[in-house]
Design a protein around this motif. Sequence first.
Motif, PDB file in Angstrom:
ATOM      1  N   GLY A 210       0.811  -1.218   0.000  1.00 29.28           N
ATOM      2  CA  GLY A 210       0.000   0.000   0.000  1.00 29.28           C
ATOM      3  C   GLY A 210       0.838   1.259   0.000  1.00 29.28           C
ATOM      4  O   GLY A 210       0.519   2.236  -0.702  1.00 29.28           O
ATOM      5  N   ILE A 211       1.931   1.251   0.776  1.00 29.48           N
ATOM      6  CA  ILE A 211       2.818   2.417   0.810  1.00 29.48           C
ATOM      7  C   ILE A 211       3.608   2.518  -0.489  1.00 29.48           C
ATOM      8  O   ILE A 211       3.802   3.614  -1.030  1.00 29.48           O
ATOM      9  CB  ILE A 211       3.781   2.347   2.014  1.00 29.48           C
ATOM     10  N   ALA A 212       4.045   1.370  -1.014  1.00 32.05           N
ATOM     11  CA  ALA A 212       4.778   1.378  -2.285  1.00 32.05           C
ATOM     12  C   ALA A 212       3.932   2.000  -3.384  1.00 32.05           C
ATOM     13  O   ALA A 212       4.427   2.781  -4.205  1.00 32.05           O
ATOM     14  CB  ALA A 212       5.185  -0.038  -2.661  1.00 32.05           C
ATOM     15  N   SER A 213       2.644   1.680  -3.400  1.00 38.89           N
ATOM     16  CA  SER A 213       1.753   2.246  -4.416  1.00 38.89           C
ATOM     17  C   SER A 213       1.668   3.762  -4.297  1.00 38.89           C
ATOM     18  O   SER A 213       1.669   4.481  -5.303  1.00 38.89           O
ATOM     19  CB  SER A 213       0.351   1.632  -4.285  1.00 38.89           C
ATOM     20  N   LYS A 214       1.621   4.266  -3.072  1.00 39.97           N
ATOM     21  CA  LYS A 214       1.506   5.707  -2.864  1.00 39.97           C
ATOM     22  C   LYS A 214       2.786   6.454  -3.229  1.00 39.97           C
ATOM     23  O   LYS A 214       2.741   7.620  -3.630  1.00 39.97           O
ATOM     24  CB  LYS A 214       1.145   5.997  -1.407  1.00 39.97           C
ATOM     25  N   ILE A 215       3.929   5.785  -3.088  1.00 39.57           N
ATOM     26  CA  ILE A 215       5.208   6.437  -3.377  1.00 39.57           C
ATOM     27  C   ILE A 215       5.598   6.280  -4.841  1.00 39.57           C
ATOM     28  O   ILE A 215       5.999   7.239  -5.507  1.00 39.57           O
ATOM     29  CB  ILE A 215       6.318   5.868  -2.469  1.00 39.57           C
ATOM     30  N   ILE A 216       5.493   5.057  -5.351  1.00 37.04           N
ATOM     31  CA  ILE A 216       6.015   4.738  -6.679  1.00 37.04           C
ATOM     32  C   ILE A 216       5.072   5.159  -7.798  1.00 37.04           C
ATOM     33  O   ILE A 216       5.498   5.723  -8.814  1.00 37.04           O
ATOM     34  CB  ILE A 216       6.312   3.222  -6.770  1.00 37.04           C
ATOM     35  N   VAL A 217       3.793   4.870  -7.636  1.00 35.42           N
ATOM     36  CA  VAL A 217       2.852   5.038  -8.750  1.00 35.42           C
ATOM     37  C   VAL A 217       2.703   6.482  -9.216  1.00 35.42           C
ATOM     38  O   VAL A 217       2.754   6.746 -10.426  1.00 35.42           O
ATOM     39  CB  VAL A 217       1.494   4.404  -8.398  1.00 35.42           C
ATOM     40  N   PRO A 218       2.527   7.479  -8.326  1.00 28.88           N
ATOM     41  CA  PRO A 218       2.398   8.856  -8.838  1.00 28.88           C
ATOM     42  C   PRO A 218       3.597   9.305  -9.665  1.00 28.88           C
ATOM     43  O   PRO A 218       3.436  10.012 -10.672  1.00 28.88           O
ATOM     44  CB  PRO A 218       2.247   9.692  -7.560  1.00 28.88           C
ATOM     45  N   GLU A 219       4.793   8.894  -9.245  1.00 27.98           N
ATOM     46  CA  GLU A 219       5.996   9.276 -10.001  1.00 27.98           C
ATOM     47  C   GLU A 219       5.996   8.628 -11.384  1.00 27.98           C
ATOM     48  O   GLU A 219       6.350   9.271 -12.388  1.00 27.98           O
ATOM     49  CB  GLU A 219       7.247   8.854  -9.225  1.00 27.98           C
ATOM     50  N   LEU A 220       5.596   7.357 -11.455  1.00 26.64           N
ATOM     51  CA  LEU A 220       5.551   6.679 -12.749  1.00 26.64           C
ATOM     52  C   LEU A 220       4.462   7.260 -13.645  1.00 26.64           C
ATOM     53  O   LEU A 220       4.670   7.426 -14.850  1.00 26.64           O
ATOM     54  CB  LEU A 220       5.324   5.180 -12.549  1.00 26.64           C
ATOM     55  N   VAL A 221       3.305   7.542 -13.073  1.00 24.16           N
ATOM     56  CA  VAL A 221       2.222   8.123 -13.872  1.00 24.16           C
ATOM     57  C   VAL A 221       2.662   9.455 -14.470  1.00 24.16           C
ATOM     58  O   VAL A 221       2.477   9.721 -15.669  1.00 24.16           O
ATOM     59  CB  VAL A 221       0.944   8.296 -13.027  1.00 24.16           C
ATOM     60  N   LYS A 222       3.272  10.285 -13.644  1.00 24.88           N
ATOM     61  CA  LYS A 222       3.732  11.597 -14.119  1.00 24.88           C
ATOM     62  C   LYS A 222       4.798  11.442 -15.202  1.00 24.88           C
ATOM     63  O   LYS A 222       4.777  12.164 -16.207  1.00 24.88           O
ATOM     64  CB  LYS A 222       4.269  12.411 -12.935  1.00 24.88           C
ATOM     65  N   HIS A 223       5.703  10.491 -15.007  1.00 28.67           N
ATOM     66  CA  HIS A 223       6.789  10.303 -15.965  1.00 28.67           C
ATOM     67  C   HIS A 223       6.262   9.743 -17.292  1.00 28.67           C
ATOM     68  O   HIS A 223       6.627  10.218 -18.364  1.00 28.67           O
ATOM     69  CB  HIS A 223       7.844   9.370 -15.388  1.00 28.67           C
ATOM     70  N   ILE A 224       5.407   8.741 -17.205  1.00 32.80           N
ATOM     71  CA  ILE A 224       4.915   8.093 -18.418  1.00 32.80           C
ATOM     72  C   ILE A 224       3.940   8.991 -19.177  1.00 32.80           C
ATOM     73  O   ILE A 224       4.022   9.133 -20.401  1.00 32.80           O
ATOM     74  CB  ILE A 224       4.245   6.748 -18.072  1.00 32.80           C
ATOM     75  N   ALA A 225       3.017   9.615 -18.439  1.00 29.15           N
ATOM     76  CA  ALA A 225       1.999  10.436 -19.089  1.00 29.15           C
ATOM     77  C   ALA A 225       2.529  11.801 -19.506  1.00 29.15           C
ATOM     78  O   ALA A 225       1.954  12.462 -20.373  1.00 29.15           O
ATOM     79  CB  ALA A 225       0.807  10.606 -18.159  1.00 29.15           C
ATOM     80  N   GLY A 226       3.616  12.236 -18.869  1.00 27.19           N
ATOM     81  CA  GLY A 226       4.167  13.552 -19.200  1.00 27.19           C
ATOM     82  C   GLY A 226       3.427  14.693 -18.531  1.00 27.19           C
ATOM     83  O   GLY A 226       3.609  15.860 -18.898  1.00 27.19           O
ATOM     84  N   ARG A 227       2.592  14.356 -17.548  1.00 29.87           N
ATOM     85  CA  ARG A 227       1.860  15.391 -16.816  1.00 29.87           C
ATOM     86  C   ARG A 227       1.445  14.824 -15.476  1.00 29.87           C
ATOM     87  O   ARG A 227       1.406  13.611 -15.283  1.00 29.87           O
ATOM     88  CB  ARG A 227       0.632  15.861 -17.598  1.00 29.87           C
ATOM     89  N   ASP A 228       1.085  15.703 -14.569  1.00 26.77           N
ATOM     90  CA  ASP A 228       0.662  15.314 -13.235  1.00 26.77           C
ATOM     91  C   ASP A 228      -0.859  15.143 -13.235  1.00 26.77           C
ATOM     92  O   ASP A 228      -1.593  16.102 -13.442  1.00 26.77           O
ATOM     93  CB  ASP A 228       1.076  16.375 -12.210  1.00 26.77           C
ATOM     94  N   CYS A 229      -1.311  13.922 -13.037  1.00 29.88           N
ATOM     95  CA  CYS A 229      -2.749  13.649 -13.016  1.00 29.88           C
ATOM     96  C   CYS A 229      -3.249  13.440 -11.591  1.00 29.88           C
ATOM     97  O   CYS A 229      -4.347  12.929 -11.392  1.00 29.88           O
ATOM     98  CB  CYS A 229      -3.073  12.397 -13.834  1.00 29.88           C
ATOM     99  N   GLY A 230      -2.440  13.796 -10.622  1.00 26.50           N
ATOM    100  CA  GLY A 230      -2.778  13.511  -9.233  1.00 26.50           C
ATOM    101  C   GLY A 230      -3.885  14.367  -8.676  1.00 26.50           C
ATOM    102  O   GLY A 230      -4.472  14.058  -7.642  1.00 26.50           O
ATOM    103  N   GLY A 231      -4.181  15.503  -9.313  1.00 32.17           N
ATOM    104  CA  GLY A 231      -5.187  16.389  -8.780  1.00 32.17           C
ATOM    105  C   GLY A 231      -6.583  15.856  -8.943  1.00 32.17           C
ATOM    106  O   GLY A 231      -7.485  16.240  -8.259  1.00 32.17           O
TER     107      GLY A 231
END
Length: 231
Positions: A210-231
Amino acid sequence: MICLRLWRATPIERRLAYGLVLFLVCLVTLSAPKSGHAENLPPLKIVAFGTSLTARGGWQPALEKDLGACLQRLVKVANVAKSGETTIWALTQIDRVVAEQPDIILIELYANDATLQRFVSLSRSRQDIGEILDQLHQRLPQARIIVMAMNPFSGLRGLIRPFVESYISAHQAEARKRGLEFVDHRPNWERLPSDELAAAIPDGAHPLPGIASKIIVPELVKHIAGRDCGG
């Protein structure tokens, strides 16, 4: 009856009626429910290629969900990973990665090379990761290849990896030399307070999923998508 009335209507009344029909058609079209994913696009296929940090990581379902929502496209993540293995093993698994025909390959293969008991020298590890990257790039020329540094090690798991930073640097250098991508997750882990970091990685090597998902996934999403979709 409606057709008869339109037939008897004046030209101005007919134009008004046709305009109303066109407006209603547009309104129905705009209000129709959307599928949530880009139409006519196949799933984005990702292979996570690595060690127990991937095999036991548990962050892949969150990556599918969050990256899919960001891209408005179905995302599928397959693992080619095994606990305790090294780049020597990874060289024998390239056919499995290629067979998946991925669009993106996420690679973390330094962690066990760096352990003292496995006797994989720094030069051997660098040679191996270079060969892995070359083969993958040659056989999957359209795929994005992303080399990763994962979480920090501590306790006994850290003691048996005294030169892990050098192994990470070597793998990063081989990726950069080939114009490939590199993502370092360690700074995001190290922003946690020391007590939270220790609780998140209780054995000193493997983060709680659960913690790995919170740390790793946002960084990968931002890197792969080229934008921050966290909002």
